[in-house]
Design an enzyme around this catalytic site. Structure first.
Site, short mmCIF file in Angstrom:
data_model
loop_
_atom_site.label_atom_id
_atom_site.label_comp_id
_atom_site.label_asym_id
_atom_site.label_seq_id
_atom_site.Cartn_x
_atom_site.Cartn_y
_atom_site.Cartn_z
N ASP A 2 -0.66 -11.11 11.10
CA ASP A 2 -0.44 -12.50 10.70
C ASP A 2 -1.53 -12.96 9.74
OD1 ASP A 2 1.74 -12.56 12.41
OD2 ASP A 2 0.63 -13.48 14.06
N ASN B 164 3.61 -2.48 8.52
CA ASN B 164 2.53 -1.59 8.94
C ASN B 164 3.05 -0.15 8.87
OD1 ASN B 164 3.96 -1.00 11.38
ND2 ASN B 164 3.00 -2.76 12.39
N LEU B 165 2.20 0.81 9.14
CA LEU B 165 2.59 2.21 8.96
C LEU B 165 3.76 2.60 9.85
CD1 LEU B 165 2.02 4.91 7.58
CD2 LEU B 165 0.39 5.43 9.42
N LEU B 166 3.76 2.14 11.09
CA LEU B 166 4.85 2.48 12.00
C LEU B 166 6.17 1.91 11.50
CD1 LEU B 166 5.86 3.67 14.68
CD2 LEU B 166 5.23 1.50 15.79
N GLU B 167 6.15 0.66 11.05
CA GLU B 167 7.37 0.04 10.52
C GLU B 167 7.84 0.75 9.26
OE1 GLU B 167 6.24 -4.48 12.08
OE2 GLU B 167 5.58 -3.77 10.12
#
Length: 475
Positions: free
Chosen positions: A265, A196-199
């Site tokens: 998921d 995701n963007l944060l990761e």
């Protein structure tokens, strides 16, 4: 990719990762404890759900995919509970049992749909023997797998994920990674990685623009030898970088967001399932985006069936205010039509094999108002009502044929055995049934009448029935 009824049943996907048990204690709160300034919850029910990598496996099983799940659990009762939940859904569990670690369990105390507290039961232990045992099971499962998903929640199961990716590459099995942490080099050589963007920004730094994000994503993909990198950005949609193709962006398919639990998921499950069917990343991303848009509109961890996913894609490919629409989109069109003074007529059925009797019935129904809705039982609903050999034609084929009937304005679908819920959701002006019904025995009649509507019973044309056609054709 044109919508087609995706048959996942001949596909087998291996899921490897951090498996968890999500446990919910539900109860009422009416007083404060005399022992401390905290609420007292009187527990009335306990609910267990697969979590983490186990939720990915469950999502695949609900799509109709054959699934094997590999993960580390404790030698405890919670591992047995988790296995039962999964096996009841058709998931094959190949757990590595640890004598020193508990099964990861997240206990949530809930009252009035609010989470009061969460208690985590987990420990981490990176041991060579555990990694070797896991690798052995994965190596045994790879030959019969069309793809492998590595679902990393940084709980220790995938401490040596690089060795597992090498095993999958040696077996020529594509690997899809849902990553975690601040070191993506451990996923080198994977087929596709989906942060995701944060990761993603944890690895590459803050991105001030879409262009900067795309440039950094391209560099990261090339650095670690991935065939594709998919960055999910919540309300800003998704960006796919694959091979030497230009970046592919999709706006989010979510119309309303109630709960993002398990959305990641769902994305990796649908993405992988569609890829092993189509072998095209763009097709896989388009389906995954629509699936995510559906599940975030539901409360709690939700999943999606292949049938519903295909119906959503079928509607999307038509991109019109008429024809096949989801119940939610149809409600918007009904409101607009009623504001314009149009009378909405509703009927429903399986419509497995359309015959002249159906056509005549539709014309009669349309004459009772301005717009005609036909709601169709899904395949699962038809099987429950008519038996395992039905339907002859799947939902997409049945809706496509009905869409071509001139008297029908809208076609939609429902999963339940009766149309009660969809009638109450849409609230048409006229409810129509054919045959020997009386108004008192028509499902949904009370709701329509209570809202000022009409209920009509029409006579079917003699000499036509789907059952007789099937019997004559020996189907």
């Amino acid at each position: 990719m044109n919508s087609s009824y995706l048959n996942f049943k001949d596909k087998h996907i291996l899921v490897v990762g951090d498996v968890m048990l999500d446990r919910y204690w539900h109860g009422g709160t009416s007083r404060i404890s005399p022992e401390a300034p905290v609420q007292v919850v009187k527990v009335s029910s306990i609910e267990d759900r697969p979590g983490g990598a186990a939720n990915v496996a469950l999502g695949l099983a609900k799509l109709g995919v054959s699934v094997t799940l590999v993960g580390v659990v404790g030698n405890d009762e919670n591992a047995d509970v988790l296995a039962r939940c999964l096996e009841d859904a058709g998931v094959i569990c190949r757990f590595v049992r640890s004598e020193t670690l508990p099964t990861i369990t997240k206990l949530r105390v809930m009252s009035r749909h609010q989470q009061l507290i969460r208690l985590d039961f987990e420990e981490r232990e990176d041991s060579l023997s555990q990694n070797e045992a896991l690798a052995k099971v994965v190596e045994e499962c790879l030959p019969k797998s069309d793809a492998v998903i590595f679902s990393d929640y940084a709980k220790g199961c995938l401490a040596d994920v690089q060795s597992l990716i090498k095993l999958s590459n040696a077996a020529k099995v594509p690997s899809f990674v849902d990553p975690k942490g601040n070191d993506f080099s451990i996923y080198q050589g994977a087929t596709l990685v989906k942060p995701n963007l944060l990761e993603f920004e944890t690895i590459v730094g803050k991105c001030s623009s879409t262009k900067e994000l795309e440039e950094k994503a391209k560099a990261l993909r090339e650095q670690f030898g991935w065939k594709a990198l998919l960055v999910t950005r919540g309300e800003d949609g998704l960006i796919l970088l694959s091979d030497d193709k230009p970046p592919f962006s999709l706006a989010t398919a979510a119309k309303e967001v109630f709960d993002v639990t398990g959305a990641g998921d769902t994305v990796v499950a649908v993405l992988t399932a569609v890829y092993v069917t189509s072998k095209r990343f763009i097709d896989a991303v388009e389906y995954a985006n629509q699936a995510a848009g559906y599940v975030v509109g539901k409360l709690g961890t939700a999943s999606i069936s292949a049938e519903r996913l295909d119906a959503i894609m079928f509607q999307r490919s038509h991109n019109t205010n008429f024809g096949v629409l989801s119940p939610k989109d149809l409600l918007e069109q009904i409101k607009l039509a009623q504001m314009n003074g149009e009378k909405i007529v509703f009927t429903n059925g399986c419509f497995d094999i359309l015959h002249p009797g159906h056509i005549a019935y539709m014309k009669q129904a349309k004459a009772l108002g301005d717009r005609l809705i036909v709601a169709v039982n899904t395949d699962a609903s038809v099987k429950r009502l008519k038996g395992e050999k039905r339907p002859i034609n799947n939902l997409i084929h049945r809706m496509s044929v009905l869409e071509g009937v001139g008297s029908i304005d809208w076609v939609t679908w429902f999963d339940e055995d009766t149309p009660k819920e969809i009638i109450e959701f849409l609230t048409p002006d006229v409810l129509v049934k054919g045959g020997d019904y009386t108004i008192e025995t028509i499902v949904g009649a009370d709701h329509v009448l209570a809202h000022g509507g009409e209920v009509k019973v029409l006579t079917f044309v003699d000499g036509y029935s789907t059952t007789s056609i099937i019997e004559k054709a020996n189907l």
